[in-house]
Design a protein around this motif. Structure first.
Motif, PDB file in Angstrom:
ATOM      1  N   ASN A   1     -93.368  68.906  72.371  1.00 31.88           N
ATOM      2  CA  ASN A   1     -92.966  67.797  73.224  1.00 31.88           C
ATOM      3  C   ASN A   1     -92.817  66.513  72.405  1.00 31.88           C
ATOM      4  O   ASN A   1     -93.429  66.348  71.357  1.00 31.88           O
ATOM      5  N   HIS A   2     -92.041  65.598  72.940  1.00 25.89           N
ATOM      6  CA  HIS A   2     -91.724  64.354  72.241  1.00 25.89           C
ATOM      7  C   HIS A   2     -92.668  63.224  72.650  1.00 25.89           C
ATOM      8  O   HIS A   2     -93.360  63.306  73.655  1.00 25.89           O
ATOM      9  N   GLU A   3     -92.643  62.149  71.885  1.00 27.91           N
ATOM     10  CA  GLU A   3     -93.364  60.920  72.215  1.00 27.91           C
ATOM     11  C   GLU A   3     -92.537  60.155  73.253  1.00 27.91           C
ATOM     12  O   GLU A   3     -91.358  59.910  73.027  1.00 27.91           O
ATOM     13  N   PRO A   4     -93.099  59.771  74.416  1.00 23.14           N
ATOM     14  CA  PRO A   4     -92.291  59.175  75.482  1.00 23.14           C
ATOM     15  C   PRO A   4     -91.574  57.878  75.109  1.00 23.14           C
ATOM     16  O   PRO A   4     -90.458  57.644  75.539  1.00 23.14           O
ATOM     17  N   ARG A   5     -92.178  57.005  74.317  1.00 20.45           N
ATOM     18  CA  ARG A   5     -91.569  55.714  74.001  1.00 20.45           C
ATOM     19  C   ARG A   5     -91.177  55.595  72.528  1.00 20.45           C
ATOM     20  O   ARG A   5     -91.220  54.506  71.964  1.00 20.45           O
ATOM     21  N   ARG A   6     -90.766  56.667  71.913  1.00 24.25           N
ATOM     22  CA  ARG A   6     -90.414  56.594  70.500  1.00 24.25           C
ATOM     23  C   ARG A   6     -89.114  55.810  70.298  1.00 24.25           C
ATOM     24  O   ARG A   6     -88.323  55.634  71.221  1.00 24.25           O
ATOM     25  N   VAL A   7     -88.895  55.347  69.076  1.00 27.07           N
ATOM     26  CA  VAL A   7     -87.681  54.599  68.733  1.00 27.07           C
ATOM     27  C   VAL A   7     -86.553  55.605  68.540  1.00 27.07           C
ATOM     28  O   VAL A   7     -86.711  56.599  67.824  1.00 27.07           O
ATOM     29  N   ARG A   8     -85.406  55.335  69.182  1.00 28.58           N
ATOM     30  CA  ARG A   8     -84.274  56.272  69.118  1.00 28.58           C
ATOM     31  C   ARG A   8     -83.075  55.600  68.471  1.00 28.58           C
ATOM     32  O   ARG A   8     -82.733  54.472  68.812  1.00 28.58           O
ATOM     33  N   LYS A   9     -82.433  56.323  67.577  1.00 27.58           N
ATOM     34  CA  LYS A   9     -81.264  55.798  66.885  1.00 27.58           C
ATOM     35  C   LYS A   9     -80.042  55.903  67.789  1.00 27.58           C
ATOM     36  O   LYS A   9     -79.845  56.909  68.473  1.00 27.58           O
ATOM     37  N   LEU A  10     -79.218  54.842  67.801  1.00 24.86           N
ATOM     38  CA  LEU A  10     -77.979  54.843  68.564  1.00 24.86           C
ATOM     39  C   LEU A  10     -76.822  55.195  67.652  1.00 24.86           C
ATOM     40  O   LEU A  10     -76.772  54.773  66.494  1.00 24.86           O
ATOM     41  N   LEU A  11     -75.883  55.964  68.177  1.00 24.97           N
ATOM     42  CA  LEU A  11     -74.736  56.423  67.404  1.00 24.97           C
ATOM     43  C   LEU A  11     -73.502  55.618  67.808  1.00 24.97           C
ATOM     44  O   LEU A  11     -72.980  55.769  68.905  1.00 24.97           O
ATOM     45  N   LEU A  12     -73.073  54.732  66.914  1.00 26.34           N
ATOM     46  CA  LEU A  12     -71.892  53.896  67.122  1.00 26.34           C
ATOM     47  C   LEU A  12     -70.990  54.006  65.897  1.00 26.34           C
ATOM     48  O   LEU A  12     -71.452  54.353  64.809  1.00 26.34           O
ATOM     49  N   ASN A  13     -69.707  53.679  66.080  1.00 27.79           N
ATOM     50  CA  ASN A  13     -68.796  53.600  64.941  1.00 27.79           C
ATOM     51  C   ASN A  13     -69.204  52.434  64.056  1.00 27.79           C
ATOM     52  O   ASN A  13     -69.794  51.464  64.519  1.00 27.79           O
ATOM     53  N   ARG A  14     -68.851  52.493  62.780  1.00 27.29           N
ATOM     54  CA  ARG A  14     -69.185  51.427  61.841  1.00 27.29           C
ATOM     55  C   ARG A  14     -68.581  50.096  62.298  1.00 27.29           C
ATOM     56  O   ARG A  14     -69.224  49.054  62.232  1.00 27.29           O
TER      57      ARG A  14
ATOM     58  N   PHE B   1     -81.121  50.622  66.681  1.00 26.85           N
ATOM     59  CA  PHE B   1     -82.132  51.482  67.280  1.00 26.85           C
ATOM     60  C   PHE B   1     -82.494  50.960  68.664  1.00 26.85           C
ATOM     61  O   PHE B   1     -82.404  49.764  68.927  1.00 26.85           O
ATOM     62  N   LEU B   2     -82.910  51.867  69.528  1.00 30.76           N
ATOM     63  CA  LEU B   2     -83.311  51.527  70.886  1.00 30.76           C
ATOM     64  C   LEU B   2     -84.828  51.653  70.984  1.00 30.76           C
ATOM     65  O   LEU B   2     -85.387  52.723  70.759  1.00 30.76           O
ATOM     66  N   HIS B   3     -85.479  50.532  71.323  1.00 31.63           N
ATOM     67  CA  HIS B   3     -86.930  50.491  71.454  1.00 31.63           C
ATOM     68  C   HIS B   3     -87.297  50.432  72.926  1.00 31.63           C
ATOM     69  O   HIS B   3     -86.619  49.781  73.711  1.00 31.63           O
ATOM     70  N   GLY B   4     -88.377  51.065  73.301  1.00 31.84           N
ATOM     71  CA  GLY B   4     -88.939  50.910  74.636  1.00 31.84           C
ATOM     72  C   GLY B   4     -88.322  51.769  75.727  1.00 31.84           C
ATOM     73  O   GLY B   4     -88.737  51.670  76.871  1.00 31.84           O
ATOM     74  N   LEU B   5     -87.337  52.613  75.410  1.00 30.59           N
ATOM     75  CA  LEU B   5     -86.790  53.522  76.421  1.00 30.59           C
ATOM     76  C   LEU B   5     -87.842  54.600  76.702  1.00 30.59           C
ATOM     77  O   LEU B   5     -88.289  55.286  75.788  1.00 30.59           O
ATOM     78  N   HIS B   6     -88.247  54.705  77.968  1.00 28.96           N
ATOM     79  CA  HIS B   6     -89.293  55.667  78.320  1.00 28.96           C
ATOM     80  C   HIS B   6     -88.665  56.920  78.904  1.00 28.96           C
ATOM     81  O   HIS B   6     -88.086  56.904  79.985  1.00 28.96           O
ATOM     82  N   ILE B   7     -88.783  58.016  78.160  1.00 26.15           N
ATOM     83  CA  ILE B   7     -88.386  59.339  78.640  1.00 26.15           C
ATOM     84  C   ILE B   7     -89.672  60.152  78.711  1.00 26.15           C
ATOM     85  O   ILE B   7     -90.252  60.487  77.682  1.00 26.15           O
ATOM     86  N   PRO B   8     -90.166  60.446  79.923  1.00 28.80           N
ATOM     87  CA  PRO B   8     -91.450  61.144  80.032  1.00 28.80           C
ATOM     88  C   PRO B   8     -91.407  62.534  79.396  1.00 28.80           C
ATOM     89  O   PRO B   8     -90.334  63.127  79.250  1.00 28.80           O
TER      90      PRO B   8
END
Length: 158
Positions: A76-89, A60-67
């Motif tokens: 509308n979204h929360e600006p600093r929410r936790v976002r899941k990253l999509l990677l291969n296993r 997961f990516l923490h602290g990415l600020h998307i206004p």
């Protein structure tokens, strides 16, 4: 409407290259909401203080600020929410095995659109000491002086 082609940068984390030694980089997709994508397309994002973290075998990516999107409504979204990253296993296992070492962290280096999809470039990084930073700056300055002298010599100015 045809999909965009190529790479369109949104934000980069230049300070990460100053503060960390990047050991390896990966390209990951992000799970985003509609207003986040619209805000990113306007070129609005900040990677300051962002970092990657593992939770139950996922990254997961923490602290990415998307206004917030200015034309957004109650959706509308929360600006600093936790976002899941999509990677291969396999990539997740490689990253997690490197993160088990002491002093190694996961740092986002840039956010961009690749063929219409929002991507983030993450780097497995090790923190630099202050003397390492000074050495890097001195080496960069020396290389710049060498290149400047070579350019003058090529032009016949020296």
């Amino acid at each position: 409407m045809p999909r965009e082609q190529g790479r369109k940068p949104v934000a980069s984390n230049r300070k990460a290259y100053h503060d960390y030694t990047i050991l390896e980089t990966y390209e990951a997709g992000m799970v985003l909401t509609g207003t986040e994508v619209k805000s990113l397309r306007l070129g609005r994002a900040s990677l300051v203080d962002a970092f990657g973290h593992e939770n139950r075998g996922e990254i997961f990516l923490h602290g990415l600020h998307i206004p917030e999107y200015t034309q957004g409504t109650w959706t509308n979204h929360e600006p600093r929410r936790v976002r899941k990253l999509l990677l291969n296993r396999e990539e997740i296992h490689k990253v997690l095995s490197k993160l088990r070492d002491d002093g190694v962290t996961l740092v986002p280096l840039s956010v961009y659109f690749q063929n219409g999809y929002a991507k983030v470039e993450i780097g497995v990084a090790k923190g630099k000491k202050s003397y390492d930073k000074r050495n890097d700056l001195a080496a960069r300055d020396a290389q710049r002086e060498i290149n400047r002298a070579m350019g003058r010599r090529a032009k016949g100015m020296d």
